[in-house]
Design an enzyme around this catalytic site. Structure first.
Site, mmCIF file in Angstrom:
data_model
loop_
_atom_site.group_PDB
_atom_site.id
_atom_site.type_symbol
_atom_site.label_atom_id
_atom_site.label_comp_id
_atom_site.label_asym_id
_atom_site.label_seq_id
_atom_site.Cartn_x
_atom_site.Cartn_y
_atom_site.Cartn_z
ATOM 1 N N CYS A 89 -11.674 24.581 13.847
ATOM 2 C CA CYS A 89 -12.355 23.750 14.840
ATOM 3 C C CYS A 89 -11.660 22.413 15.078
ATOM 4 O O CYS A 89 -11.853 21.794 16.121
ATOM 5 C CB CYS A 89 -13.796 23.488 14.414
ATOM 6 S SG CYS A 89 -14.787 24.986 14.249
ATOM 7 N N HIS A 337 -18.689 24.326 22.384
ATOM 8 C CA HIS A 337 -17.620 24.080 21.423
ATOM 9 C C HIS A 337 -16.513 25.111 21.635
ATOM 10 O O HIS A 337 -16.445 26.124 20.927
ATOM 11 C CB HIS A 337 -18.203 24.158 20.014
ATOM 12 C CG HIS A 337 -17.222 24.045 18.901
ATOM 13 N ND1 HIS A 337 -15.991 23.429 19.018
ATOM 14 C CD2 HIS A 337 -17.296 24.499 17.604
ATOM 15 C CE1 HIS A 337 -15.354 23.509 17.864
ATOM 16 N NE2 HIS A 337 -16.117 24.152 16.993
ATOM 17 N N CYS A 367 -15.996 18.912 11.575
ATOM 18 C CA CYS A 367 -15.864 19.784 10.411
ATOM 19 C C CYS A 367 -14.939 20.937 10.758
ATOM 20 O O CYS A 367 -14.699 21.242 11.934
ATOM 21 C CB CYS A 367 -17.227 20.292 9.962
ATOM 22 S SG CYS A 367 -18.092 21.308 11.190
ATOM 23 N N GLY A 369 -13.639 25.014 9.481
ATOM 24 C CA GLY A 369 -13.974 26.200 8.706
ATOM 25 C C GLY A 369 -13.247 26.271 7.374
ATOM 26 O O GLY A 369 -12.141 25.756 7.213
#
Length: 381
Positions: A89, A337, A367, A369
């Site tokens: 991300c 997102h 954040c 993964g």
């Protein structure tokens, strides 16, 4: 050390899953955003020394190094190189880091940091396979939705809190659209869709018709007894964004007007089971490197991967009393997102909000993964 200046930051409107952008290949979508970026700045793309492009699902139409393919699709000269970056991300925020570091080091003077994800055409997770048995001997690896549930449980976040945050995200995003607050960051995308015409110009992800009651009526998405639903999670969607990063020498030579500069970045690694709780650590490292504190930061963008992630970040960073400064124009729950593009997207949104407020410092964090996070401090100039 030369400044890494942000000349401009743009993005496509965000398309909902199987929506207006779903007929457009990712390399075409990213190419249009790249052309929008250089056109706005009257810049010859031949001047760009590198394209760093974030993309998570690097397979199919998003394979073959889309960071090289998209500029070629856009008609840029073959002399402009490109590469593709995957920090999940945080991919296009990592591209920001890479580009800024190259300018700081004096190795490059003009770089485009970008990102793209067509989640309608290239499904999330399609580029992954089975994880290593040796990894599983050391760590319990769970789906991200379960990690969001674990965060809600550990930090004592209720379903009502998650839904209230999500409703406010939609309300803020819808207000931003109606008031034209995204106009300075969105570039039009040419599509062929009889419903919206030839140009796609407005985010279609925020839900103007949602309500606290509608959100409360949704069933848990990952754990039948849990609190995480589709309504308090980020939306699967399609989008692209790009940031033009330059040295002062390049700005002077090309007549470019910088809008901000990257001050610092922070990275964090955390427990890969909880996975999504590293935003406070990455942010603190970025703040320490910048020599500033939370009191100096006027606007904060935290990627709303899940409402529990954003609320956990606000609680650990002590930002509960500053909710109006956190994602003031909505976030991943309302805007969506598009994995590889989100870092560049929130950079564009942060920059424009700093300018609207005539404020100095902003921070963006997200954040990542499998237990990481990344953050950046920018300063308006």
């Amino acid at each position: 050390m030369p400044d890494a200046l942000i000349v401009d930051a743009v993005r496509s409107p965000i398309g909902k899953r199987n929506g207006s952008l779903s007929k457009l290949r990712a390399d075409d979508l990213a190419g249009q955003v790249l052309n929008g970026l250089v056109a706005r700045n009257d810049l010859d793309p031949a001047e760009v020394e590198d394209v760093q492009m974030g993309c998570v699902s690097q397979i199919g139409e998003q394979g073959w190094n889309i960071g090289r393919m998209a500029p070629l699709v856009a008609g840029w000269p073959e002399t402009v190189p490109g590469t593709t970056v995957d920090r999940q991300c945080g991919s296009s925020m990592q591209c920001n880091f890479n580009a800024a570091a190259a300018v700081w080091a004096g190795q490059l003077d003009l770089v485009v940091s970008a990102g793209v994800e067509s989640m309608s055409r290239v499904p999330m997770g399609s580029s992954g396979g089975d994880v290593s048995d040796k990894l599983l001997e050391q760590w319990e690896i769970v789906p991200q939705g379960i990690a969001a549930e674990l965060i809600a449980e550990r930090w004592g976040l209720s379903r009502e809190e998650l839904d209230a945050f999500s409703y406010e995200s939609h309300r803020r995003a819808q207000a931003a659209i109606e008031e034209g607050r995204f106009d300075d960051e969105v570039v039009s995308i040419e599509i062929f869709n009889p419903r919206v015409g030839m140009l796609f110009e407005v985010d279609e992800t925020p839900r103007a018709d949602t309500s606290p009651e509608a959100l409360a009526g949704l069933k848990p998405a990952f754990d039948p007894d849990g609190v995480v639903t589709a309504g308090n999670s980020s939306q699967i969607c399609d989008g692209s964004a790009a940031v033009l990063i330059a040295s002062e020498a390049a700005c002077s030579r090309l007549g470019l007007e910088p809008r901000a500069r990257f001050v610092s970045f922070g990275l964090a690694g955390v427990d890969p089971r909880l996975m999504l709780h590293g935003n406070p650590q990455a942010s603190e490292r970025a703040l320490a490197r910048a020599g500033v504190g939370w009191e100096d930061i006027a606007v904060i963008e935290v990627n709303e991967a899940f409402a529990s992630v954003a609320l956990q970040f606000m609680r650990d960073a002590g930002l509960q009393e500053r909710a109006a400064d956190v994602n003031p124009n909505g976030g991943g729950i309302s805007l969506g997102h598009p994995l590889g593009a989100t870092g560049a997207r929130i950079t564009a949104t942060l920059l424009n909000e700093l300018e609207r407020r005539e404020a100095r410092y902003g921070l963006a964090t997200m954040c990542v993964g499998f237990g990481q996070a990344i953050a950046a401090v920018i300063e308006r100039v």
